[in-house]
Design an enzyme around this catalytic site. Structure first.
Site, short mmCIF file in Angstrom:
data_model
loop_
_atom_site.label_atom_id
_atom_site.label_comp_id
_atom_site.label_asym_id
_atom_site.label_seq_id
_atom_site.Cartn_x
_atom_site.Cartn_y
_atom_site.Cartn_z
N LYS A 40 0.85 -1.21 0.00
CA LYS A 40 0.00 0.00 0.00
C LYS A 40 0.88 1.25 0.00
O LYS A 40 2.08 1.17 0.29
CB LYS A 40 -0.91 -0.02 1.23
CG LYS A 40 -0.15 0.07 2.56
CD LYS A 40 -1.03 -0.28 3.74
CE LYS A 40 -0.24 -0.19 5.05
NZ LYS A 40 -1.01 -0.76 6.18
N ARG A 138 -10.74 0.34 14.82
CA ARG A 138 -10.50 1.14 13.62
C ARG A 138 -11.36 0.51 12.54
O ARG A 138 -12.58 0.55 12.63
CB ARG A 138 -8.99 1.09 13.32
CG ARG A 138 -8.43 2.32 12.67
CD ARG A 138 -6.94 2.21 12.45
NE ARG A 138 -6.56 1.09 11.56
CZ ARG A 138 -5.34 0.82 11.14
NH1 ARG A 138 -4.34 1.57 11.53
NH2 ARG A 138 -5.09 -0.19 10.34
N HIS A 167 -6.68 -7.09 12.55
CA HIS A 167 -5.40 -6.36 12.59
C HIS A 167 -5.04 -6.08 14.03
O HIS A 167 -5.92 -5.78 14.85
CB HIS A 167 -5.54 -5.06 11.78
CG HIS A 167 -4.25 -4.40 11.42
ND1 HIS A 167 -3.15 -5.08 10.93
CD2 HIS A 167 -3.87 -3.10 11.46
CE1 HIS A 167 -2.17 -4.21 10.69
NE2 HIS A 167 -2.58 -3.01 11.00
N ARG A 222 0.85 -10.97 6.83
CA ARG A 222 0.77 -9.74 6.04
C ARG A 222 1.89 -8.77 6.42
O ARG A 222 1.63 -7.68 6.92
CB ARG A 222 -0.58 -9.04 6.28
CG ARG A 222 -1.80 -9.89 6.04
CD ARG A 222 -3.07 -9.02 6.08
NE ARG A 222 -3.18 -8.19 7.26
CZ ARG A 222 -3.81 -8.53 8.39
NH1 ARG A 222 -4.43 -9.69 8.48
NH2 ARG A 222 -3.84 -7.70 9.41
N TYR A 263 18.81 30.55 6.89
CA TYR A 263 17.76 31.42 7.43
C TYR A 263 17.78 31.43 8.96
O TYR A 263 17.91 30.38 9.59
CB TYR A 263 16.38 30.91 7.01
CG TYR A 263 16.06 31.03 5.54
CD1 TYR A 263 16.31 32.21 4.84
CD2 TYR A 263 15.46 29.97 4.88
CE1 TYR A 263 15.98 32.30 3.49
CE2 TYR A 263 15.12 30.05 3.54
CZ TYR A 263 15.39 31.23 2.85
OH TYR A 263 15.06 31.31 1.53
N CYS A 310 16.20 24.21 4.55
CA CYS A 310 15.37 25.06 3.70
C CYS A 310 14.51 24.19 2.78
O CYS A 310 14.58 22.97 2.82
CB CYS A 310 16.26 25.98 2.87
SG CYS A 310 17.40 26.94 3.88
N MET A 311 13.74 24.83 1.96
CA MET A 311 12.88 24.08 1.05
C MET A 311 13.70 23.22 0.09
O MET A 311 13.35 22.08 -0.21
CB MET A 311 11.99 25.04 0.26
CG MET A 311 10.97 24.35 -0.62
SD MET A 311 10.01 25.49 -1.61
CE MET A 311 9.07 26.36 -0.37
N ASP A 312 14.83 23.79 -0.37
CA ASP A 312 15.58 23.16 -1.46
C ASP A 312 17.02 22.82 -1.12
O ASP A 312 17.74 22.32 -1.98
CB ASP A 312 15.64 24.12 -2.66
CG ASP A 312 14.30 24.68 -2.99
OD1 ASP A 312 13.37 23.89 -3.18
OD2 ASP A 312 14.17 25.92 -3.04
C1 PLP Z 1 -0.32 -1.80 6.81
C2 PLP Z 1 -0.97 -3.06 7.17
C3 PLP Z 1 -0.21 -4.23 7.36
C4 PLP Z 1 1.29 -4.25 7.41
O1 PLP Z 1 1.70 -3.71 8.65
P1 PLP Z 1 3.25 -3.62 9.01
O2 PLP Z 1 3.29 -3.12 10.41
O3 PLP Z 1 3.84 -2.63 8.06
O4 PLP Z 1 3.80 -4.97 8.84
C5 PLP Z 1 -0.91 -5.42 7.56
N1 PLP Z 1 -2.26 -5.43 7.58
C6 PLP Z 1 -3.00 -4.31 7.44
C7 PLP Z 1 -4.47 -4.38 7.49
C8 PLP Z 1 -2.39 -3.09 7.24
O5 PLP Z 1 -3.12 -1.98 7.10
#
Ligand code: PLP
Length: 374
Positions: A40, A138, A167, A222, A263, A310-312
Site C-alpha cells: 500500500k 478502527r 489487525h 501480512r 535562514y 530550507c525548502m531546497d
Molecule cells: C499496513 C498493514 C499491514 C502491514 O503492517 P506492518 O506493520 O507494516 O507490517 C498489515 N495489515 C494491514 C491491514 C495493514 O493496514
C-alpha cells in the site's frame, strides 16, 4: 561532464535484492503460512509495482493494498497473484475489482451488500475477506454485529468468503497482553463463522507478529514494513533496509569563524570551516524539524547539517576536510557504514520510520532501482 547531466539532485535508490532477501526471510519465518507482501501507499514509498514484482519473485503469493485503485494498478502492471484491497469509502463501485479478481474486504453489512451488488453487475462471484475488529477499534466489524455479517455472507449467492481477518494494535510491544486478548476474540469470531456454515482461512499477523508471534501466523501473514528492511520490534531479525536517500554536493566554500549559516542564522562557525551545500530540502523529504539535529554521510564520514533546513537545500559543516562538488551525500541508508538511517530520523523527529520512508514519494525525488532481475 556537464553538470546538468550529473547524478540526480535528489534520489532514492531501492535495492530490490535486499527486498527479495527480506521477503524470503519472512516467508521462511512463517513457513506454514502464505505470505502477503503489503505494498500500500506506493509500496511504503518504494514503488508498489517494482516491489510487488520482486516480492512475488522472492516467494510472496499474495499482495496487499489499501485501496481498490492501488490493487487495480498492480493488476494493470501484470501482477497476477491474489491481491487483497481493504479500505475504500462507502459508495465505492467494487465492480472493477470483481472483474479483475481483486479480493475485497468487508467490515459491515453495507460493504458486503455493495460488494455483492458489484458482483451481480459483473456477473461474477466476489471473493471476500470478512474483517473482525478484535480491539483496534478502527476498521473491522464490531463483535456485536459479527454474527449477522457472517450469516449474511454465508447465504449470499455471489459472495465467496475466503478468510476472516483482523489487525493487531500493539504487536510491536512484545509481550503486551492486548495481543493475546485480540487473539482470543479472533478465535471467538472464527467459531461464529464456522457456526454460520463458513470454512474460512484466517489472517492477523503484521510484520511485528511475523517476527514475534509464530502462534499467530495462521494461514496467511501480512508483513509490510519488514519487507522494506525496517524492523518494528526490538528483537533481532535478518532484515536489510531497502531504501537509500542520496544527493550530491552542489557547492563548497570556506567561511571564517563568526559567520552564520542559513535562514535565521541559527548556527555560527566557531572556527574557519569548509561548508558543503547539498541541493535537497524539506520539499524533498528532509524534515525541517531536523535543523541542527541531523548528520549526513559525506566523504567517508558522518558530518553535521548546520543551520536551518530550507525548502531546497541544506548546508553541511566539513571542518577542515576538503570535499568536492559532485561528491555523493547519503541522507539515510542501511546504516552499515555509519550513515544515518530512516530510524534515526524518526527517533529524532518523534515519529516512526514508516512515515519517513513513505514520505519519500515526491515528484522532485528520482527513484531508481538496483538488484532488479528483469
Ligand atoms: C499496513 C498493514 C499491514 C502491514 O503492517 P506492518 O506493520 O507494516 O507490517 C498489515 N495489515 C494491514 C491491514 C495493514 O493496514
Amino acid at each position: 561532464m556537464s553538470g546538468v547531466m550529473a547524478a540526480p539532485r535528489a534520489e532514492v535508490v531501492i535495492d530490490l535484492e535486499n527486498l527479495r532477501h527480506n521477503v524470503a526471510y519472512l516467508d521462511g519465518l512463517a513457513k506454514d503460512a502464505d505470505t502477503m507482501a503489503v505494498v500500500k501507499a506506493d509500496g511504503y514509498g518504494h514503488g508498489a509495482v517494482e516491489v510487488a514484482r520482486a516480492a512475488v519473485d522472492a516467494g510472496a503469493t499474495w499482495l496487499g493494498s489499501c485501496s481498490l485503485t492501488e490493487a487495480l494498478t498492480l493488476r494493470a502492471a501484470g501482477c497476477t497473484v491474489p491481491i487483497l484491497a481493504w479500505l475504500d469509502p462507502s459508495g465505492t463501485d467494487y465492480a472493477p475489482g470483481v472483474e479483475q479478481d481483486v479480493d475485497l474486504s468487508a467490515s459491515s453489512i453495507t460493504q458486503l451488500k455493495d460488494i455483492a451488488a458489484a458482483a451481480g453487475k459483473a456477473g461474477r462471484t466476489a471473493r471476500v475477506h470478512l474483517k473482525i475488529d478484535t480491539g483496534l477499534s478502527r476498521n473491522g466489524c464490531p463483535a456485536a454485529d459479527w454474527s449477522e455479517l457472517v450469516d449474511l455472507a454465508a447465504k449470499t449467492a455471489n459472495i465467496e468468503v475466503h478468510s476472516i481477518w483482523s489487525h493487531l494494535a500493539v504487536a510491536d510491544e512484545v509481550g503486551h497482553p492486548a495481543t493475546d486478548a485480540q487473539a482470543e476474540r479472533f478465535d471467538d469470531a472464527y467459531r461464529e463463522a464456522l457456526a454460520a456454515g463458513l470454512d474460512p482461512r484466517r489472517h492477523i499477523a503484521n510484520s511485528a507478529a511475523v517476527i514475534t508471534r509464530p502462534d499467530l501466523h495462521l494461514d496467511l501473514v501480512r508483513p509490510g514494513i519488514a519487507i522494506y528492511g525496517l524492523n518494528p520490534v526490538p528483537v533481532p531479525a535478518d532484515l536489510r533496509p531497502v531504501m537509500t536517500f542520496r544527493s550530491a554536493v552542489a557547492l563548497t566554500k570556506r567561511i571564517p569563524a563568526g559567520e552564520s549559516v542559513s535562514y535565521g542564522l541559527s548556527w555560527t562557525a566557531k572556527n574557519d570551516t569548509n561548508l558543503a551545500l547539498v541541493p535537497v530540502g524539506y520539499a524533498d523529504g528532509v524534515p525541517r524539524s531536523l535543523s541542527n539535529r541531523m548528520h549526513v554521510w559525506l566523504a567517508h564520514k558522518r558530518r553535521p547539517v548546520v543551520g536551518r533546513i530550507c525548502m531546497d537545500q541544506i548546508v553541511v559543516d566539513c571542518g577542515d576536510d576538503v570535499v568536492t562538488e559532485g561528491d555523493e551525500v547519503v541522507l539515510f541508508g542501511a546504516g552499515d557504514e555509519g550513515e544515518p538511517t530512516a530510524r534515526e530520523w524518526a527517533d529524532t523527529t518523534g515519529t516512526i520510520d514508516y512515515e519517513i520512508v513513505t514520505g519519500m514519494y515526491r515528484p522532485r525525488v528520482a527513484r531508481t532501482y538496483t538488484g532488479s532481475r528483469r
